[in-house]
Structures are given as structure tokens and as C-alpha cells.
Write a protein that holds these residues in place. Structure first.
Motif, PDB file in Angstrom:
ATOM      1  N   SER A 109      34.933  29.738  44.728  1.00 47.20           N
ATOM      2  CA  SER A 109      34.903  30.949  43.891  1.00 47.20           C
ATOM      3  C   SER A 109      34.163  32.016  44.701  1.00 47.20           C
ATOM      4  CB  SER A 109      34.133  30.676  42.594  1.00 47.20           C
ATOM      5  OG  SER A 109      32.776  30.411  42.916  1.00 47.20           O
ATOM      6  N   ARG A 110      34.104  33.222  44.170  1.00 49.84           N
ATOM      7  CA  ARG A 110      33.347  34.269  44.849  1.00 49.84           C
ATOM      8  C   ARG A 110      31.868  33.872  44.957  1.00 49.84           C
ATOM      9  NH1 ARG A 110      33.116  39.684  47.151  1.00 49.84           N
ATOM     10  NH2 ARG A 110      30.890  39.791  47.480  1.00 49.84           N
ATOM     11  N   LEU A 169      31.443  31.417  47.743  1.00 52.13           N
ATOM     12  CA  LEU A 169      31.533  32.042  49.068  1.00 52.13           C
ATOM     13  C   LEU A 169      30.271  32.860  49.368  1.00 52.13           C
ATOM     14  CD1 LEU A 169      33.289  32.195  51.545  1.00 52.13           C
ATOM     15  CD2 LEU A 169      34.510  34.127  50.531  1.00 52.13           C
ATOM     16  N   ASP A 170      29.710  33.505  48.351  1.00 46.51           N
ATOM     17  CA  ASP A 170      28.438  34.222  48.545  1.00 46.51           C
ATOM     18  C   ASP A 170      27.344  33.253  49.001  1.00 46.51           C
ATOM     19  OD1 ASP A 170      29.494  36.664  47.782  1.00 46.51           O
ATOM     20  OD2 ASP A 170      28.699  36.581  45.733  1.00 46.51           O
ATOM     21  N   GLN A 188      44.176  31.820  46.821  1.00 46.76           N
ATOM     22  CA  GLN A 188      42.924  32.313  46.209  1.00 46.76           C
ATOM     23  C   GLN A 188      41.806  32.353  47.257  1.00 46.76           C
ATOM     24  OE1 GLN A 188      41.158  29.563  43.384  1.00 46.76           O
ATOM     25  NE2 GLN A 188      39.188  30.535  43.756  1.00 46.76           N
ATOM     26  N   ILE A 189      41.711  31.294  48.057  1.00 47.52           N
ATOM     27  CA  ILE A 189      40.667  31.208  49.077  1.00 47.52           C
ATOM     28  C   ILE A 189      40.861  32.300  50.136  1.00 47.52           C
ATOM     29  CG2 ILE A 189      39.814  29.747  50.971  1.00 47.52           C
ATOM     30  CD1 ILE A 189      40.489  27.308  49.101  1.00 47.52           C
ATOM     31  N   GLN A 234      42.454  35.150  49.841  1.00 44.83           N
ATOM     32  CA  GLN A 234      42.179  36.470  49.262  1.00 44.83           C
ATOM     33  C   GLN A 234      40.666  36.711  49.172  1.00 44.83           C
ATOM     34  OE1 GLN A 234      43.787  39.019  48.828  1.00 44.83           O
ATOM     35  NE2 GLN A 234      42.648  40.274  47.349  1.00 44.83           N
ATOM     36  N   SER A 235      39.917  35.678  48.751  1.00 47.43           N
ATOM     37  CA  SER A 235      38.455  35.806  48.653  1.00 47.43           C
ATOM     38  C   SER A 235      37.860  36.111  50.021  1.00 47.43           C
ATOM     39  CB  SER A 235      37.821  34.505  48.139  1.00 47.43           C
ATOM     40  OG  SER A 235      38.339  34.160  46.909  1.00 47.43           O
ATOM     41  N   HIS A 294      35.840  39.660  51.226  1.00 50.82           N
ATOM     42  CA  HIS A 294      34.385  39.465  51.265  1.00 50.82           C
ATOM     43  C   HIS A 294      33.777  40.278  52.408  1.00 50.82           C
ATOM     44  CE1 HIS A 294      30.454  37.664  51.280  1.00 50.82           C
ATOM     45  NE2 HIS A 294      30.751  37.046  50.143  1.00 50.82           N
TER      46      HIS A 294
END
Ligand SMILES: C[S@@+](CC[C@H](N)C(=O)[O-])C[C@H]1O[C@@H](n2cnc3c(N)ncnc32)[C@H](O)[C@@H]1O
Length: 225
Positions: A130-131, A134-135, A159-160, A162-163, A167
Motif C-alpha cells: 500500500s502507499r 511503501l512510505d 497497483q504496485i 503505479q504506487s 512516489h
């Protein structure tokens, strides 16, 4: 041998490569855990540890940590790692470990290989990526560090990707020459002829909200490190 290993070795049900946490909130002292300071690579959801141990054998100058929530898989990994001084295992939830247990900028490479796919739409919320995840990866990675991802799920991969694309602290590596050993699940998917999607994210050397910060060449380090 690190001081804490001796106390575990006599407990037959806990192989001595497994880290026993003193605290659920203190950040890990990685140099103490490995008995030396060296670049750290972390396999998130390491399963039975064949990938982790193959990589650790290939790179004896790096420290390898496998994180896995299932006890039998942690034990299987620890048995494989018995002869490898540069491997440790931690039985916990990966996102928790990345977010709360790893020191800032302490990891050279993360591997997230074939994370549980949760293919049903109503289960997508259980996926680890998720975002927020990844943060947390960004916070734990050294500047210039990498996250390697592989999955057989096309929608999860999109999804990955795109994230990673949006980022501000990552860029997508277009040509990745870092050849990884096969994981157990990858072997299985290959035998089944299933598609495999891969992505490498590179943490930018400087934080760039407008995505204009250019990354140094892969593998290069700034002069002051
Ligand atoms: C599909 S398997 C892949 C194992 C290995 N990476 C491979 O490619 O062969 C996913 C592994 O991640 C572990 N896992 C899933 N979610 C996890 C989480 N949130 N924290 C820690 N381990 C997790 C599972 O128990 C399982 O061993």
C-alpha cells in the motif's frame, strides 16, 4: 557469535539463527544481531528460506534478514541457514517490522517476492503493499537502496507499479541487471506456466517532490558514504 545467540542455542525448538526480540517497540540493533556492521538485505515473507540462503551464500559480505510470520517456515529457513553466519530470521509481521523495528536508512535492499496475492476483490485490503507500506520501506531504505518485487497477479502488479511511479522518493528501474535466485513460489509458477511480473524500485538519493531529482547511476554511491 552474537551474545544473544548462545542463550538460544540450548533451546532445541528455537534454531539459533532466529532473533528473539527483547522489546516489541525498540528498533533492532542490526550490527549486534549480526555480530558485525555490513549492508543489510531483507526478504519480506521469506517462506522456507531457499531464496534468502541462496543469496546469502552468493554475497557473504552482506547481512541477510528473513522476515516470516509462520513458525514452521521460520524454522525451515533457520535450518537452511545453520551454516550461514550472515543470515538471521525474525518471526513477525513484515509491515510491522519495516515500520516499527527497522532503524531509519538501515537497509540496502528489500525483497518482496510473491507476497500473498489475496486475489478476491473483497480481500484486496489484506494485501501488504500500500502507499503506507511503501512510505515505510522508503524510511528504512538507505538513499540509493532498492526494493525488488515479484508477483503472478497482474492487477496487484499494476497497483504496485503505479504506487512506485508516483512516489516522490522512488524511481522505477528500467534495466535491472541484478539477477536473483529463484524462489520456491517462482519455481512453482514457472512450472505452471503462470505469468510473472517484476519490478525494481530505486530510492532516490535526494527527496524530490516534483520527481525532477535525477538518481545517480545504479550501484554508485555518493562520495561521502
Ligand atoms: C506466497 S508465499 C512466498 C514465499 C517466498 N517469498 C517465495 O517466493 O517462495 C508468501 C509468504 O509470505 C508470508 N507472509 C505473508 N504475509 C506476511 C506478512 N504480512 N508478514 C510476514 N510474512 C508474511 C507467508 O507466510 C508466506 O510464507
Amino acid at each position: 557469535m552474537p551474545a544473544d545467540e548462545g542463550s538460544l542455542a540450548h533451546r532445541r525448538h528455537v534454531p539459533f539463527r532466529v532473533i528473539e526480540l527483547d522489546s516489541l517497540t525498540d528498533r533492532l540493533d542490526l550490527a549486534r544481531i549480526f555480530g558485525r556492521a555490513a549492508p543489510v538485505h531483507i526478504d519480506l515473507g521469506c517462506g522456507e528460506g531457499s531464496f534468502l540462503c541462496a543469496l546469502a551464500q552468493r554475497m557473504p559480505d552482506k547481512n541477510f534478514l528473513g522476515i516470516e510470520r509462520l513458525l514452521n517456515r521460520v524454522r525451515a529457513s533457520a535450518r537452511k541457514a545453520a551454516a550461514l553466519d550472515n543470515v538471521r530470521l525474525l518471526r513477525t509481521e513484515s509491515f510491522y517490522a519495516v515500520r516499527y523495528l527497522l532503524p531509519a536508512e538501515s537497509v540496502e535492499r528489500f525483497y518482496l517476492l510473491f507476497p500473498d496475492p489475496w486475489p478476491k476483490r473483497r480481500h484486496h485490503g489484506r494485501r501488504i503493499f500500500s502507499r503506507d507500506f511503501l512510505d515505510s520501506i522508503a524510511a528504512a531504505l538507505e538513499a540509493g537502496g532498492f526494493l525488488h518485487v515479484a508477483t503472478d497477479q497482474s492487477d496487484y502488479f499494476q497497483q504496485i507499479e503505479q504506487s512506485g511511479r508516483v512516489h516522490p522518493q522512488f524511481e522505477i528501474v528500467r534495466r535491472d541487471d541484478f539477477i536473483l535466485p529463484l524462489t520456491r513460489f517462482e519455481r512453482r509458477f514457472r512450472e505452471q506456466g503462470a505469468p510473472i511480473y517484476r519490478l525494481t524500485l530505486h530510492k532516490l538519493w535526494e527527496r524530490g517532490g516534483d520527481r525532477t531529482v535525477s538518481a545517480k547511476p545504479l550501484g554508485a554511491r555518493p562520495a561521502n558514504r
